[in-house]
Design a protein around this motif. Structure first.
Motif, short mmCIF file in Angstrom:
data_model
loop_
_atom_site.label_atom_id
_atom_site.label_comp_id
_atom_site.label_asym_id
_atom_site.label_seq_id
_atom_site.Cartn_x
_atom_site.Cartn_y
_atom_site.Cartn_z
N UNK A 20 5.91 -0.71 12.49
CA UNK A 20 6.49 -1.18 11.24
C UNK A 20 5.90 -2.57 10.95
N UNK A 21 5.24 -2.66 9.81
CA UNK A 21 4.42 -3.86 9.54
C UNK A 21 4.73 -4.42 8.16
N UNK A 22 4.93 -5.73 8.08
CA UNK A 22 5.10 -6.41 6.79
C UNK A 22 3.80 -7.12 6.42
N UNK A 23 3.33 -6.86 5.21
CA UNK A 23 2.16 -7.57 4.69
C UNK A 23 2.60 -8.39 3.48
N UNK A 24 2.58 -9.71 3.59
CA UNK A 24 2.95 -10.52 2.43
C UNK A 24 1.79 -10.47 1.42
N UNK A 25 2.14 -10.47 0.15
CA UNK A 25 1.09 -10.35 -0.88
C UNK A 25 0.37 -9.02 -0.81
N UNK A 26 1.06 -7.99 -0.34
CA UNK A 26 0.42 -6.68 -0.15
C UNK A 26 0.29 -5.84 -1.41
N UNK A 27 0.74 -6.38 -2.55
CA UNK A 27 0.66 -5.60 -3.79
C UNK A 27 -0.73 -5.58 -4.41
N UNK A 28 -1.57 -6.54 -4.02
CA UNK A 28 -2.90 -6.66 -4.65
C UNK A 28 -3.97 -6.98 -3.60
N UNK A 29 -5.20 -6.92 -4.01
CA UNK A 29 -6.33 -7.46 -3.27
C UNK A 29 -6.43 -7.02 -1.82
N UNK A 30 -6.71 -7.97 -0.95
CA UNK A 30 -6.92 -7.67 0.47
C UNK A 30 -5.65 -7.12 1.11
N UNK A 31 -4.50 -7.64 0.69
CA UNK A 31 -3.24 -7.16 1.24
C UNK A 31 -3.02 -5.68 0.95
N UNK A 32 -3.38 -5.29 -0.27
CA UNK A 32 -3.25 -3.88 -0.66
C UNK A 32 -4.20 -3.02 0.17
N UNK A 33 -5.41 -3.50 0.40
CA UNK A 33 -6.38 -2.74 1.21
C UNK A 33 -5.85 -2.55 2.63
N UNK A 34 -5.31 -3.63 3.20
CA UNK A 34 -4.79 -3.52 4.57
C UNK A 34 -3.58 -2.59 4.61
N UNK A 35 -2.74 -2.66 3.57
CA UNK A 35 -1.57 -1.77 3.50
C UNK A 35 -2.03 -0.31 3.52
N UNK A 36 -3.06 -0.03 2.75
CA UNK A 36 -3.58 1.35 2.71
C UNK A 36 -4.09 1.76 4.09
N UNK A 37 -4.88 0.88 4.72
CA UNK A 37 -5.44 1.20 6.03
C UNK A 37 -4.35 1.43 7.08
N UNK A 38 -3.35 0.58 7.09
CA UNK A 38 -2.28 0.71 8.07
C UNK A 38 -1.47 2.00 7.83
N UNK A 39 -1.17 2.26 6.55
CA UNK A 39 -0.37 3.46 6.23
C UNK A 39 -1.14 4.72 6.59
N UNK A 40 -2.43 4.70 6.32
CA UNK A 40 -3.28 5.87 6.63
C UNK A 40 -3.27 6.16 8.13
N UNK A 41 -3.13 5.12 8.93
CA UNK A 41 -3.16 5.29 10.39
C UNK A 41 -1.76 5.41 10.99
N UNK A 42 -0.76 5.65 10.14
CA UNK A 42 0.55 6.04 10.65
C UNK A 42 1.64 5.00 10.61
N UNK A 43 1.33 3.77 10.21
CA UNK A 43 2.37 2.73 10.19
C UNK A 43 3.28 2.89 8.97
N UNK A 44 4.51 2.39 9.12
CA UNK A 44 5.38 2.16 7.96
C UNK A 44 5.11 0.74 7.50
N UNK A 45 4.74 0.59 6.22
CA UNK A 45 4.30 -0.72 5.74
C UNK A 45 5.24 -1.24 4.66
N UNK A 46 5.64 -2.49 4.81
CA UNK A 46 6.40 -3.19 3.77
C UNK A 46 5.46 -4.19 3.11
N UNK A 47 5.50 -4.25 1.78
CA UNK A 47 4.69 -5.24 1.06
C UNK A 47 5.61 -6.10 0.21
#
Ligand code: HXC
Ligand code: NAP
Length: 297
Positions: free
Chosen positions: A16-43
């Motif tokens: 379970x991972x929180x990414x601040x500023x995950x709605x845009x840009x690099x944060x969004x890219x990391x959110x996608x990568x983490x979710x694709x690999x099975x994590x639950x992601x909060x942005x």
């Protein structure tokens, strides 16, 4: 284009991972990568509409779970409320990515105290508030965890024309190194990534205003190009995943060796005239106003 699938499926399952500023840009890219690999992601971020759109889009695209929470990380109580809500939603986080930031280019002599605070309150104060709110819970619950802070290479050689950012990011580097030692005994590790230029709307509107093509700014880089998002995401996955946990207190640059080759990302701006700076400021302000109109908190 870099390979976005260098990790085995499910390598982040259960995390379970929180990414601040995950709605845009690099944060969004990391959110996608983490979710694709099975994590639950909060942005989180201040623009609820953007966050919800990103969360829904990434959940559908990855088949994973991405959840949106509107939060202004400059407000310590709002951070505490967000982190409490995440814990209540499904238990402790395993990881935090301090990615939210504010920045713009300006001659330092033109900055007001409020302009300095606008950057420092997000990057320096806000990232600390989030790290503290998570860290104290991890320590109380004896939970091991991983924190990644997204810095810049100017933590090593300074950031002319981006001094509030350079000072704040360097402070987060000090946090990374200090807490790696202080929280190491609790199984909490802290690392950082210092990206070179990875074109995003948010950064380019404020750091290369007026640039006709976001992809063309690789000139001057030893590799002759800007970063590719999968490269950044792969590094962020490696740092977050289990398997290399003896690594802590480190900051890894991913910039094509630009910072070894140059003297600070924006040193060339010394050539701009007063008129140029008026134009730059107008362009940055119009990008800020556009985003502000969408803020819900
Ligand atoms: C000088 C400026 C300015 C500018 C704003 N200010 N823009 N001063 N030059 N271009 C001054 C204002 O005049 C005001 O001071 C003060 O800053 C606060 O302005 P606000 O608009 O009220 O700020 P606020 O609403 O808090 O917005 C914060 C922000 C905004 C940082 C200004 O840009 C923002 O929210 N950004 C978030 C997204 C972002 O920046 N992304 C880029 C990240 S890229 P006075 O005294 O006049 O009231 C990055 C690194 C990339 O970090 C590295 C690439 C290699
Ligand atoms: P970006 O898209 O503008 O991302 C910044 C994010 O931070 C936005 O989603 C913004 O959302 C959020 N944010 C800003 N203030 C906030 C606040 N007070 N509370 C909560 N969220 C807040 O820019 P980016 O290029 O992806 O940058 C992401 C990170 O990478 C930053 O740390 C930046 O310094 C770093 N970086 C980027 C590059 C690059 O080339 N792109 C290079 C080096 C480092 P809201 O506006 O909705 O709040």
């Amino acid at each position: 284009m870099a390979d976005a699938t260098m990790f085995r499926d499910g390598v982040l399952a259960g995390k379970r991972i929180l990414i601040t500023g995950g709605g845009t840009g690099l944060g969004k890219e990391m959110a996608e990568g983490y979710a694709r690999l099975g994590a639950t992601v909060y942005i989180c971020g201040r623009r609820k509409g953007i966050l919800e759109e990103t969360a829904a889009g990434l959940s559908a695209k990855t088949g994973g779970t991405v959840k949106a929470i509107a939060c202004d990380i400059r407000v310590a109580q709002a951070v505490e409320d967000m982190v409490a809500a995440i814990w209540a939603d499904g238990g402790a986080l395993d990881g935090l990515v301090n990615n939210a930031a504010g920045n713009f280019i300006s001659r330092t002599k033109d900055l007001s105290p409020r302009a300095f605070d606008a950057i420092a309150s997000i990057v320096f104060h806000g990232s600390f508030y989030v790290t503290l709110a998570c860290g104290k819970r991890w320590i109380a619950e004896k939970k091991k965890a991983s924190v990644i802070s997204i810095l810049t290479t100017w933590v090593w050689n300074g950031g002319p024309f981006t001094v509030p950012s350079a000072m704040s990011k360097t402070g987060l580097f000090a946090m990374t190194q200090s807490l790696a030692v202080e929280w190491g005994p609790h199984g909490i590790r802290l690392n950082a990534i210092a990206p070179g230029p990875f074109p995003t709307e948010g950064a380019w509107a404020r750091l290369s205003p007026g640039a006709a093509n976001r992809g063309e700014s690789g000139s001057g880089n030893p590799m002759g190009r800007v970063g590719e998002m999968p490269e950044l995401v792969n590094l962020a996955v490696f740092m977050m995943a289990d398997g290399c946990e003896y690594m802590t207190g480190q900051c890894i640059a991913i910039d094509g060796a630009a910072h070894q080759a140059g003297t600070g990302t924006f040193s060339r701006l010394a050539a701009l005239t007063d008129e140029d700076w008026v134009k730059v400021r107008e362009q940055v302000t119009s990008a800020n106003e556009k985003d502000k109109a969408q803020r819900s908190v």
